[in-house]
Write a protein that holds these residues in place. Structure first.
Motif, PDB file in Angstrom:
ATOM      1  N   TRP A 132       0.831  -1.195   0.000  1.00  0.00           N
ATOM      2  CA  TRP A 132       0.000   0.000   0.000  1.00  0.00           C
ATOM      3  C   TRP A 132       0.868   1.249   0.000  1.00  0.00           C
ATOM      4  N   ASP A 133       0.252   2.353  -0.379  1.00  0.00           N
ATOM      5  CA  ASP A 133       0.762   3.683  -0.092  1.00  0.00           C
ATOM      6  C   ASP A 133      -0.088   4.212   1.052  1.00  0.00           C
ATOM      7  N   PHE A 134       0.475   5.128   1.834  1.00  0.00           N
ATOM      8  CA  PHE A 134      -0.339   5.800   2.829  1.00  0.00           C
ATOM      9  C   PHE A 134      -1.224   6.825   2.133  1.00  0.00           C
TER      10      PHE A 134
ATOM     11  N   VAL B  37       5.757  -4.423   7.314  1.00  0.00           N
ATOM     12  CA  VAL B  37       7.046  -3.755   7.148  1.00  0.00           C
ATOM     13  C   VAL B  37       6.829  -2.398   6.496  1.00  0.00           C
ATOM     14  N   GLN B  38       7.368  -1.344   7.121  1.00  0.00           N
ATOM     15  CA  GLN B  38       7.302  -0.015   6.522  1.00  0.00           C
ATOM     16  C   GLN B  38       8.512   0.206   5.634  1.00  0.00           C
ATOM     17  N   ASN B  39       8.310   0.905   4.515  1.00  0.00           N
ATOM     18  CA  ASN B  39       9.370   1.205   3.566  1.00  0.00           C
ATOM     19  C   ASN B  39      10.546   1.879   4.271  1.00  0.00           C
ATOM     20  N   GLN B  40      11.742   1.351   4.033  1.00  0.00           N
ATOM     21  CA  GLN B  40      12.945   1.918   4.631  1.00  0.00           C
ATOM     22  C   GLN B  40      14.002   2.276   3.591  1.00  0.00           C
TER      23      GLN B  40
ATOM     24  N   SER C  47      12.263   1.356  -2.943  1.00  0.00           N
ATOM     25  CA  SER C  47      10.874   0.895  -2.866  1.00  0.00           C
ATOM     26  C   SER C  47       9.935   1.935  -3.446  1.00  0.00           C
ATOM     27  N   ASN C  48       8.804   1.466  -3.983  1.00  0.00           N
ATOM     28  CA  ASN C  48       7.830   2.414  -4.504  1.00  0.00           C
ATOM     29  C   ASN C  48       6.463   2.279  -3.846  1.00  0.00           C
TER      30      ASN C  48
ATOM     31  N   ASN D  88      -4.031   2.795  -3.016  1.00  0.00           N
ATOM     32  CA  ASN D  88      -3.206   2.132  -4.037  1.00  0.00           C
ATOM     33  C   ASN D  88      -2.763   0.733  -3.618  1.00  0.00           C
ATOM     34  N   ARG D  89      -3.705  -0.077  -3.171  1.00  0.00           N
ATOM     35  CA  ARG D  89      -3.400  -1.439  -2.734  1.00  0.00           C
ATOM     36  C   ARG D  89      -3.016  -2.308  -3.929  1.00  0.00           C
ATOM     37  N   ALA D  90      -1.976  -3.112  -3.727  1.00  0.00           N
ATOM     38  CA  ALA D  90      -1.579  -4.134  -4.699  1.00  0.00           C
ATOM     39  C   ALA D  90      -1.397  -5.433  -3.922  1.00  0.00           C
TER      40      ALA D  90
END
Length: 102
Positions: free
Chosen positions: A8-10, A46-49, A53-54, A91-93
């Protein structure tokens, strides 16, 4: 075995602090469901670090069978967690696939 990966995006408009809080709450809501669903092997939020990552946040989970994944998706704790997740993400994938454990 079945791997279930959701990205996802926030939601737009969340501050950096709000994103951090949302990630922590998603982790607190989703990860304990593993203990509630027979056949759930692993659930990790897991949060993008890394800049490569996109997407902002991911759920990476493993289930013994497709039936176990379906039980997870229909479990009341997952349904309730989904309400919160949808309120802070967009933007769920998703990708699900079967694999052989070695």
């Amino acid at each position: 075995m079945v791997k279930h990966i959701v990205l996802w995006d926030f939601a737009e408009g969340l501050s950096g602090e709000e994103k951090k809080e949302a990630a922590e709450k998603m982790k607190a809501l989703l990860e304990p469901i593993r203990a509630l669903v027979p056949g759930a092997v692993a659930l990790q939020v897991v949060q993008n670090q890394l800049s490569s990552s996109n997407r902002d946040i991911a759920l990476i989970s493993t289930f013994e069978t497709l039936d176990a994944l379906m039980a997870y998706q229909n479990h009341p704790a997952h349904v309730e967690a989904g309400k919160y997740v949808r309120s802070v993400t967009c933007n769920r994938a998703c990708m699900d696939y079967e694999f052989t454990s070695k």
